[in-house]
Design an enzyme around this catalytic site. Sequence first.
Site, PDB file in Angstrom:
ATOM      1  N   GLU A 614      -9.422  21.548 -22.803  1.00  0.00           N
ATOM      2  CA  GLU A 614      -7.994  21.278 -22.992  1.00  0.00           C
ATOM      3  C   GLU A 614      -7.182  21.542 -21.728  1.00  0.00           C
ATOM      4  O   GLU A 614      -6.031  21.157 -21.648  1.00  0.00           O
ATOM      5  CB  GLU A 614      -7.445  22.041 -24.194  1.00  0.00           C
ATOM      6  CG  GLU A 614      -7.422  23.538 -24.032  1.00  0.00           C
ATOM      7  CD  GLU A 614      -6.926  24.232 -25.295  1.00  0.00           C
ATOM      8  OE1 GLU A 614      -7.557  24.065 -26.344  1.00  0.00           O
ATOM      9  OE2 GLU A 614      -5.919  24.945 -25.216  1.00  0.00           O
ATOM     10  N   HIS A 703     -15.430  25.178 -40.419  1.00  0.00           N
ATOM     11  CA  HIS A 703     -14.031  24.871 -40.699  1.00  0.00           C
ATOM     12  C   HIS A 703     -13.748  24.708 -42.180  1.00  0.00           C
ATOM     13  O   HIS A 703     -12.614  24.487 -42.580  1.00  0.00           O
ATOM     14  CB  HIS A 703     -13.598  23.618 -39.942  1.00  0.00           C
ATOM     15  CG  HIS A 703     -13.739  23.783 -38.461  1.00  0.00           C
ATOM     16  ND1 HIS A 703     -14.906  23.466 -37.801  1.00  0.00           N
ATOM     17  CD2 HIS A 703     -12.897  24.275 -37.528  1.00  0.00           C
ATOM     18  CE1 HIS A 703     -14.752  23.745 -36.510  1.00  0.00           C
ATOM     19  NE2 HIS A 703     -13.550  24.233 -36.320  1.00  0.00           N
TER      20      HIS A 703
END
Length: 769
Positions: A614, A703
């Site tokens: 990122e 997740h």
Amino acid sequence: MLTNNLGYPRVGANRELKKACEQYWAGQITRQQLFVVAKHLREQHWRLQQDAGFDLIPCNDFSFYDQVLDMSLLLGVIPDRYAPVVTDVNGNAEIDLYFAMARGYQKDGLDIIAMEMTKWFDTNYHYIVPEFTAKQKFKIFSNKLFNDVSAAKGVLVKIPKPVLIGPVSYLLLGKEKQPGFHRISLIKQLVPVYIDILNKLNDDYLTEWVQMDEPFLCLDLTEEEKQAFTFAYTEIRNKCPHIKVLLATYFETLGDNTALAKNLPVCALHIDLVRAPQQLDDVLKDLPAKLTLSLGVVDGRNIWKNDYNKSLTHINKTIEKLGTGRVFIAPSCSLLHTPFDLEPETAIAPQVRNWMAFAKQKLKEIAHLKQIVEGNKDPLAENQKAIESRRISTLIHKMSVKDRVGAIKESDARRNSPFPARQTTQQKKFGLPLFPTTTIGSFPQTEEIRQLRARLKKGELTPQQYDTAIEKATIDVIRWQEEIGIDVLVHGEFERNDMVEYFGQQLDGFLFSKNGWVQSYGSRCVKPPVIYGDVSRPTDMTVRWSHFAQQQTKQLMKGMLTGPVTILQWSFVRDDQPRSMTANQIALAIRDEVVALEKAGIRVIQIDEPAIREGLPLRKKDWPAYLDWAVKAFRISASGVKDETQIHTHMCYSEFNDIIEHIAAMDADVITIETSRSQMELLEAFAGFKYPNEIGPGVYDIHSPRVPTTEEMEALLEKASLLLPARNLWVNPDCGLKTRKWPETKQALINMVQAAAALRKKIHQPQLS
Ligand code: GLN
Ligand code: ZN
């Protein structure tokens, strides 16, 4: 000369909006009560800007969840699967449809998944990705924009400036949900709706200025995308002659799109002079007559006080060319990415606080700059005093740290031997089975564990009592891992609040605010640490817990650290030196911790770098330079140890194709990555590249609470073993287990260990001799 704000943070100085939204979702407050909170916040923020003397005050920058999702609702881009929510007889209003799109809808016997979320350019803000079909229709669907303009008019003396995401950026932010078309081709259908919106704003609300955010003008564009810009803004100019468009660009330089942007038929162009001050000369050269320039001089992405002299250089240069009538002063981008108010942060040392500015202070800075240009020089002296005191402060500048960074040698970023030799040494010493099992570090942070920290903070527990309780949790998790047969154990990270904060609190050069929240997504806010000075490590940070954990077991215990790039990426960083310099300082601190762990008998050490990707710059041409220093910072942190000490790294995302050679260049002995959701697709990048080192492709998607079966994980592993040499493969979950609950975690890991065992029976590949 006018002052122009691009956007104001919306969650409220005390996160009022976050709390109200969460209460509404939990059914604890009514829709009406939620709207009242939102109304108060907006009015308060408008008044604040008005009182600061702003000329152009944004509206519609407020959002209950996300400004891109607001646009989707405004434009009627609502995926079909939400149809039952709209027509639901259970009294849903537009806001419920809106939240359903953001968060999914599991009610009334329906189970509709949420829209995808992704990062807003290179910020830590996440937006809801618009979904387009080939025959996408657009129409004005929501009235939120118009209601917001009305509300702003009720508060403000001057005409408010609505903020919209421009049509080209809106399309580019989205995703095609069908094959066979590119979303940019929808521009012809989309622009007429923008024209309707703008004309309605002008006719019904007497709107003059409209801010159209087009950050994509700062990115690499295709020919078709460039043409879309020209088409859209020419149409708007022709069909909305009474609207003044302020085209807002930010986060990068216009670069090779400068001529395109300057020549779009708009009334004003906003440029980011904090990120890209060098673009001013290019933009000023042959600027079309009548075009106003909005100068983004106050940093909307960081918390440092503005250097008025630096800003005035840009402003004066522009005025010289254009006259005051064609200049706006503004923050570099929306203030959304800065915390609210510095004033209540009384725990920050006054000297350091004097170098900082949050959103509210930034408004004042912009007002000051205008005053100074208009002849009142009073604010300048005090500002320059603060800037100078920061420049020379011994709180920031530590010669020993600078000297050490200056003395970094090529060999400091290199392990003693190349990987094959290290692998042989490690495999001999460790005697691990084929497909060794491990986890990524954290185990469930239960309410009980969090309570311990809260009670310690309140003084209800002594540090000893706290330590004893954490010790017990650690021992329990070690026994349990031994029991189920995990090969390389972890201590569970129960002593950590957050993977960056935990280190920042122990390093010199970091400070923490009490209330410096910024929105990350929806109601989730983060409070990034502030790196204000040269970073050093006064003492051991993790050795106590890793050593304690290793003493409890004969098996290998993995030490757990956060890497330099991730610490940098998730903090507010210094703006007085390059990011690479700060990264190197952190790298040396982590390196010392790695060496200390080795000394304390830890033989496997993981340095997490989930944020390396990122940090990639927005423009491709800037990637090599970034990857170069980022990889080097990691290597500096990892290279202080002997060959026989095994360095792991961990990353949790699945796009590696375009950076695979740099991941390989990190030269970690083992990398664990997120792969389970992509069904090992991503491993093809590693296989195609012939990734040389050991690798643990995640087989358990952490997740969701879902427990994967042994067979599923075995199948994934088998797939992996067809792509990569079996002796290089590890077996582990996708990421840490901190957010999971115990029952599902236990079952999933038991299944995972069984999957590894089953595969060992099938595949016998000799270990290296
Ligand atoms: N070691 C960390 C954990 O297990 C890693 C978290 C992350 O990758 N984001 O929680
Ligand atoms: Zn992760």
